[in-house]
Design a protein around this motif. Structure first.
Motif: not given
Length: 864
Positions: A256-274
């Motif tokens: 991830v290029q910074v700043p800003p210091h945030l990132h969107v994680l996409s295509f995760l599985r619903s109702h799952s532990n990460y």
């Protein structure tokens, strides 16, 4: 010559008639060179203006001086001065004075103030971050006057031998560790010292901190973090590492290029532990990883339909079964399987099941019906399975043989009878449309009006009718209930409405002697309670209600007994009226926080208070102390009339005017009067106190009393004179009435008769408002530990009214699932049905209290 040119400029800027006999500067400020700390004075005189406003200017900015003095030199001739008592370098600059006259501005000649002193820096050494043994340059510049200015460097506490003229640039071949440095500037007046700079050695950054989730959907998560110590080098990127489930490492790593210091994680599985962690990178390298952040994605609708839907059509039952979804397909926590069926081209009412199988009674009525099933989470239901047509086994075999024969015949005649083939295909398609292709995407569906989860076998010859003589209760109670005893075979129990510590509430159908039916609510004692004392306590509440005859007090319909095989005592069941809108507390909550909030005008709220006060006036006239008056224990009829209910804690006064609680019991702390908390003494006046708290509940639309005050702190809170605050939209006269109910002296509180009069007068003063155009939406709230009436028309017996039961759940809060019911209104609406109609594999609720006692009885489904 310069004076002549300046006068010409002034004349050109002045209006006609002023020059020569107009505004003239007779004195101008002069250039001055002074030592730092000395006093300096500038003078300016103007002629031709009456009482002029002479302004001093410095470098184009107006000076605001409090010690400016004006002297009169003659008629229309004025002089002023500007002085600085201790001149500093910042006072150096260009000065002049200005006069405004007839809208024009006249200026004197400018003069310079030059300040002599120690040098002042125009460039000081700055901090440097570098790699070990890497050359870099330092700069320093200072000016006088007086000139010249020499610069002397100090490195690591050691003075450089050679001094240099300002400005100075010093070349450093490289260092192995951090070093301090500064420069000295010297002239004839003295020495000035610059700021101290530091040469840092670049190192690895420290681990990021405060990693957190700031936004989440079922498949996307936004992470944010704060960078740690940068290592004296700008951070360029950060590495985000994501792990799904335990035991895996490095499943996913993104730069991830910074700043800003945030990132969107996409295509995760619903109702799952990460789990996620972050490491940031500078010129030297990557930092250590931050601690793991654990999070769970929310639920989503199932991604696949249940497979392998099959049926078994028996003589009296239709059994359905289908395969359970895999965890990755379910994408959430299973709430129910939704079964919809089509008969005669019409979509029937859907049924909800907890397990992946069901058994429906009345097999014949399902002939030629098509079934589909869908899995549902709290968010909604997934896709439908392939339709299955219900036919008897012989018809299925015949249909299979017919299909084979038709196939052979078509194979032989395909080249000759093309037209017949097309006709056969058309007929086959028409048949398929009739039986299997008539399904459409399910739209909004209405709730099932009534689904009997379990009925008692009316035809069983070995069932002996239970009587009050079979109970070990006193003769007075037995004689009082004898005339309201309802035979067991006249009662058909339906689905569960709620449950409490000692029993459950079931919706039921009561058949009278003339064969008419009536929807009722039945309180059933738990099957594992075998004590005659508990049974007698349950029947005492029924005996109380038998004598009640008032429109604002719940009335008893009757008492029935269910004989349990192998048990000495039967199960008592108290039959009560069915209240469509459930308990008042839930109704108020939904008006404010429900999925479809609705407006309750103050006239309606006051009417609720008036109904309760009338009911309590009637009870007090019967010498009954309720001891648990609250919005949760008031039921709302279909015509919006409130009835006082739930007399599990009620006591009748046989001597004196008070009742003393002799044993420890669970009581509603935030509704109890001050004297009851102190001495366990309960009177009609303590019910008045609780009525005032109930008024506050109504005005706040179901808020919990004393927000922010713990149950253990209530007594100390009240003894200090504190009371519930006035609600934001509450009228003063309404608050005065409720506040009068909380007098520390019980006899100073109004009686219920006085409260009825006050509320009647208040109700007449409020302007009537037209009723809402659409019916009010009501969805029940219910929980294992909730003391509220659990909906649909009755209340939970022996409600938990301890401290925890005073904090009520609201529709959007996720609650722990009970053994069977789903109390979350958002879940109910997402599934598309009422949670009260979720039935078990055999057509009965999974937590049915009588499930083990009527194993051989047939299920009954009644649609009213």
């Amino acid at each position: 010559m310069r004076l002549l040119l300046w006068s010409l400029v002034v004349c050109l800027r002045a209006p006609a008639g002023i020059c020569g006999g107009g505004v003239v500067f007779t004195k101008h400020p002069t250039n001055q060179t002074v030592s730092q700390g000395k006093e300096v004075r500038l003078g300016c005189a103007v002629e031709g203006v009456s009482e002029p406003d002479i302004t001093w200017m410095k470098d184009g900015e107006k000076l605001y001086s409090t010690d400016q003095v004006f002297l009169t030199l003659g008629e229309q001739h004025w002089e002023t001065s500007h002085s600085v008592k201790s001149v500093q370098q910042q006072d150096a600059g260009q000065y002049w004075c200005e006069v405004e006259f007839h809208g024009l501005t006249f200026s004197s000649r400018p003069a310079w103030i030059t300040v002599e002193g120690v040098p002042h820096f125009i460039q000081e050494p700055q901090d440097v971050a570098t790699f070990p043994n890497t050359p870099f340059n330092l700069s320093c510049a200072a000016v006088g006057p007086p000139e010249p200015v020499e610069v002397q460097w100090w490195l690591g506490g050691v003075r450089e031998e050679e001094s240099r003229l300002s400005p100075s640039a010093l070349h450093i071949p490289g260092v192995n560790s951090s070093m301090k440095f500064y420069c000295e500037a010297k002239n004839a007046r003295g020495i000035s010292v610059s700021r101290t700079g530091t040469a840092y050695i670049k190192v690895l950054p420290e681990a990021p901190v405060d990693l957190q989730v700031i936004w989440m959907t079922d498949s996307n998560v936004t992470l944010s973090w704060k960078p740690g110590f940068s290592g004296h080098s700008e951070l360029s990127t950060c590495n985000v590492q994501v792990v799904k489930s335990k035991g895996h490492r490095g499943d996913l790593q993104q730069e991830v290029q910074v700043p800003p210091h945030l990132h969107v994680l996409s295509f995760l599985r619903s109702h799952s532990n990460y789990s996620a962690r972050v490491s940031c990178v500078n010129e030297v390298g990557a930092s250590p990883f931050s601690p793991w952040l654990h999070f769970s994605t929310p639920e989503s609708v199932p991604s696949a339909p249940p497979r392998n839907l099959s049926f078994d059509l028996l003589e009296r039952h239709l059994s359905l079964r289908w395969a359970e979804l895999q965890e990755e397909e379910l994408q959430g926590k299973l709430q129910a399987y939704k079964l919809q069926w089509i008969l005669g081209g019409e979509l029937q009412e859907p049924l909800l099941f907890k397990q992946n199988h069901a058994q429906l009674s009345g097999a014949g009525r399902f002939f030629n019906a098509s079934f589909q099933v869908s899995a549902c989470t709290s968010v909604g239901c997934g896709p439908w399975s392939t339709p299955v047509l219900v036919l008897p086994a012989s018809v299925q075999v015949q249909a299979q043989r017919s299909h084979i024969w038709v196939g052979l015949l078509l194979g032989l005649l395909v080249a000759v009878v093309v037209g017949l083939l097309l006709t056969t295909v058309a007929r086959r398609r028409e048949k398929e449309t009739h039986f299997g292709s008539a399904f459409k995407d399910p739209g909004p569906e209405s709730s099932v009006f009534f689904t009997a989860a379990r009925s008692f076998n009316r035809n069983a010859s070995d069932t002996q009718e239970s009587t009050l003589d079979s109970l070990c209760i006193n003769s007075e109670l037995k004689n009082k209930l004898q005339d309201v005893l309802i035979p067991e075979n006249l009662l058909t129990l339906g689905h569960m409405l709620g449950k409490g510590e000692f029993g459950s509430v079931r919706e039921a159908v009561l058949k009278s002697q003339d064969s008419t039916i009536q929807k009722v609510a039945v309180k059933v004692l738990k099957t594992d309670i075998t004590s005659s004392g508990d049974i007698e306590q349950c029947l005492k509440e029924a005996a109380y209600m038998k004598d009640f005859h008032h429109p604002n007090v719940i009335q008893l319909i009757g008492v029935s007994l269910h004989r349990r095989p192998g048990q000495r005592l039967p199960i008592p069941m108290v039959v009560l009226p069915f209240m469509k809108h459930g308990d008042l507390h839930t109704f108020l909550l939904l008006s404010r926080l429900g999925d479809q909030p609705f407006d309750l005008p103050q006239q309606t709220l006051v009417q609720f208070m008036l109904d309760i006060s009338k009911g309590m006036e009637y009870l007090s006239s019967k010498n009954i102390i309720h001891r648990d008056l609250a919005a949760r224990n008031c039921m709302l009829h279909e015509n919006m009339v409130v009835c006082v209910a739930d007399f599990g804690l009620s006591k009748k006064i046989y001597s004196g005017d008070y009742y003393r609680q002799g044993s420890v019991s669970k009581l509603p702390v935030k509704w109890i009067a001050l004297e009851s908390l102190a001495d366990n003494v309960y009177t009609t006046q303590s019910d008045v106190w609780a009525f005032g708290v109930t008024m506050w509940e109504i005005m706040t639309r179901g808020q919990t009393p004393y927000p922010g005050v713990e149950n253990s702190e209530i007594y100390e809170f009240l003894i200090k004179g504190e009371r519930l605050k006035k609600p934001s939209d509450c009228r003063d006269d309404i608050y005065e009435i409720m506040h009068s109910c909380w007098s520390p002296v019980p006899k100073c509180r109004p009686s219920f008769q006085q409260l009825v009069s006050q509320l009647e007068a208040l109700h007449l003063n409020l302007s009537p408002r037209p009723p809402p155009k659409e019916p009010l939406l009501y969805v029940n709230l219910e929980g294992e530990e909730s003391g509220a009436d659990a909906g649909g028309g009755a209340w939970t017996p022996d409600a938990e009214v301890e401290a925890e039961s005073c904090s009520w759940r609201v529709p959007w809060q996720q609650v722990e699932e009970t053994d069977w019911l789903m109390p979350v209104s958002g879940t109910t609406l997402a599934i598309g049905g009422d949670y009260r109609y979720i039935i078990g594999p055999q057509g009965a609720p999974g937590d049915d209290e009588t499930a083990g006692d009527v194993q051989d009885e047939e299920d009954t489904v009644i649609n009213l």
